[in-house]
Enzyme design. Structure first.
Site, PDB file in Angstrom:
ATOM      1  N   SER A   1      -2.813  -7.884   2.905  1.00 49.42           N
ATOM      2  CA  SER A   1      -2.989  -7.784   4.359  1.00 49.42           C
ATOM      3  C   SER A   1      -3.324  -9.142   4.975  1.00 49.42           C
ATOM      4  O   SER A   1      -2.932  -9.433   6.108  1.00 49.42           O
ATOM      5  CB  SER A   1      -4.104  -6.789   4.688  1.00 49.42           C
ATOM      6  OG  SER A   1      -3.796  -5.526   4.174  1.00 49.42           O
TER       7      SER A   1
ATOM      8  N   HIS B   1       0.848  -1.208   0.000  1.00 44.48           N
ATOM      9  CA  HIS B   1       0.000   0.000   0.000  1.00 44.48           C
ATOM     10  C   HIS B   1       0.879   1.252   0.000  1.00 44.48           C
ATOM     11  O   HIS B   1       0.612   2.221  -0.730  1.00 44.48           O
ATOM     12  CB  HIS B   1      -0.879   0.058   1.259  1.00 44.48           C
ATOM     13  CG  HIS B   1      -1.907  -1.017   1.379  1.00 44.48           C
ATOM     14  ND1 HIS B   1      -2.037  -1.818   2.492  1.00 44.48           N
ATOM     15  CD2 HIS B   1      -2.884  -1.436   0.522  1.00 44.48           C
ATOM     16  CE1 HIS B   1      -3.041  -2.661   2.331  1.00 44.48           C
ATOM     17  NE2 HIS B   1      -3.574  -2.455   1.134  1.00 44.48           N
TER      18      HIS B   1
ATOM     19  N   LYS C   1     -19.001  -5.433   8.294  1.00 41.98           N
ATOM     20  CA  LYS C   1     -17.951  -6.442   8.105  1.00 41.98           C
ATOM     21  C   LYS C   1     -17.194  -6.613   9.426  1.00 41.98           C
ATOM     22  O   LYS C   1     -16.348  -5.818   9.790  1.00 41.98           O
ATOM     23  CB  LYS C   1     -17.003  -5.992   6.980  1.00 41.98           C
ATOM     24  CG  LYS C   1     -16.098  -7.099   6.487  1.00 41.98           C
ATOM     25  CD  LYS C   1     -15.267  -6.671   5.297  1.00 41.98           C
ATOM     26  CE  LYS C   1     -14.069  -7.577   5.116  1.00 41.98           C
ATOM     27  NZ  LYS C   1     -13.138  -7.111   4.089  1.00 41.98           N
TER      28      LYS C   1
ATOM     29  N   ARG D   1      -1.912  -5.823  -8.375  1.00 41.10           N
ATOM     30  CA  ARG D   1      -0.742  -6.667  -8.089  1.00 41.10           C
ATOM     31  C   ARG D   1      -0.492  -7.633  -9.226  1.00 41.10           C
ATOM     32  O   ARG D   1       0.566  -7.677  -9.812  1.00 41.10           O
ATOM     33  CB  ARG D   1      -0.951  -7.447  -6.784  1.00 41.10           C
ATOM     34  CG  ARG D   1      -0.760  -6.597  -5.553  1.00 41.10           C
ATOM     35  CD  ARG D   1      -1.300  -7.262  -4.358  1.00 41.10           C
ATOM     36  NE  ARG D   1      -2.711  -7.582  -4.587  1.00 41.10           N
ATOM     37  CZ  ARG D   1      -3.568  -7.900  -3.653  1.00 41.10           C
ATOM     38  NH1 ARG D   1      -3.171  -7.981  -2.411  1.00 41.10           N
ATOM     39  NH2 ARG D   1      -4.827  -8.155  -3.930  1.00 41.10           N
TER      40      ARG D   1
HETATM   41  O1  PNS Z   1      -8.768  -3.087   0.484  1.00 44.35           O
HETATM   42  P1  PNS Z   1     -10.014  -3.626  -0.130  1.00 44.35           P
HETATM   43  O2  PNS Z   1     -10.817  -4.385   0.895  1.00 44.35           O
HETATM   44  O3  PNS Z   1      -9.737  -4.404  -1.374  1.00 44.35           O
HETATM   45  O4  PNS Z   1     -10.891  -2.334  -0.560  1.00 44.35           O
HETATM   46  C1  PNS Z   1     -12.156  -2.502  -1.151  1.00 44.35           C
HETATM   47  C2  PNS Z   1     -12.902  -1.167  -1.235  1.00 44.35           C
HETATM   48  C3  PNS Z   1     -12.935  -0.474   0.111  1.00 44.35           C
HETATM   49  C4  PNS Z   1     -12.204  -0.262  -2.232  1.00 44.35           C
HETATM   50  C5  PNS Z   1     -14.331  -1.486  -1.746  1.00 44.35           C
HETATM   51  O5  PNS Z   1     -14.866  -2.506  -0.976  1.00 44.35           O
HETATM   52  C6  PNS Z   1     -15.273  -0.283  -1.659  1.00 44.35           C
HETATM   53  O6  PNS Z   1     -15.119   0.678  -2.355  1.00 44.35           O
HETATM   54  N1  PNS Z   1     -16.281  -0.385  -0.751  1.00 44.35           N
HETATM   55  C7  PNS Z   1     -17.257   0.665  -0.534  1.00 44.35           C
HETATM   56  C8  PNS Z   1     -18.642   0.253  -1.075  1.00 44.35           C
HETATM   57  C9  PNS Z   1     -18.677   0.480  -2.570  1.00 44.35           C
HETATM   58  O7  PNS Z   1     -18.695   1.610  -3.022  1.00 44.35           O
HETATM   59  N2  PNS Z   1     -18.616  -0.613  -3.354  1.00 44.35           N
HETATM   60  C10 PNS Z   1     -18.448  -0.525  -4.811  1.00 44.35           C
HETATM   61  C11 PNS Z   1     -19.691  -0.836  -5.556  1.00 44.35           C
HETATM   62  S1  PNS Z   1     -19.857  -2.568  -5.726  1.00 44.35           S
END
Ligand code: PNS
Length: 162
Positions: A129, A17, A41, A91
């Site tokens: 992570s 990150h 979550k 990645r």
């Molecule tokens: O680090 P991550 O868990 O891969 O991040 C995922 C994240 C936070 C980018 C994604 O889950 C997100 O944007 N969640 C907020 C809800 C949302 O807007 N979802 C997208 C439409 S499906």
């Protein structure tokens, strides 16, 4: 002025990150690191306050990077921040399918917001992570994988849990 949001769970922030944050901070005028709170979550290891504190500590030397917590839809957060760019690290090719699906969905909801992908540096292409938590949980060294503060917090966390 071009602002980008770099969203994620950051449970916890890793050197992968940090690689994206530091490279993106040289491209965009401002970079907002957006931590998803998502109280539904429950399986996060770190609370949102802990994740935020670690992130603030590791980006404190980069003047154009800020850290904020958001809830709900990412595009709504982007709109609130008057930000038109979402940044995600890629990645491996395996990330591509999921990431494009989310990017297209976000664009359908908010056509004015574009997703930019930045490939992670090769040394971090295997890192996430979940792997870090797994190693730390079983007492392995995560020294090369995460910033020092995160290594310390992981050690404290697993001592507390066990
Ligand atoms: O680090 P991550 O868990 O891969 O991040 C995922 C994240 C936070 C980018 C994604 O889950 C997100 O944007 N969640 C907020 C809800 C949302 O807007 N979802 C997208 C439409 S499906």
């Amino acid at each position: 002025m071009l602002t980008a949001i770099y969203p994620g769970s950051f449970d916890p922030v890793t050197n992968g990150h940090l690689d994206i944050i530091s490279r993106a901070s040289q491209i965009f005028d401002t970079l907002i690191v957006g931590i998803l709170e998502n109280p539904q979550k429950k399986e996060y290891l770190f609370t949102v306050d802990e994740r935020e504190a670690m992130l603030r500590e590791v980006v404190k030397g980069i003047s154009n990077v800020t850290v904020e917590v958001f809830n709900g839809l990412l595009v709504r957060f982007a709109r609130q921040k008057k930000c038109r760019v979402i940044l995600r690290g890629l990645r491996a090719i395996s990330d591509y399918e999921y990431e494009t699906q989310i990017a297209i969905t976000n664009r359908k909801m908010s056509p004015e917001v574009e997703t930019f992908f930045l490939p992670t540096s090769t040394e971090f292409s295997y890192l996430n992570s979940t792997v870090v938590k797994e190693i730390a949980r079983f007492g392995g060294s995560v020294r090369c994988l995460v910033p020092e503060i995160v290594e310390r917090r992981l050690r404290e966390k697993f001592q507390t849990i066990s």
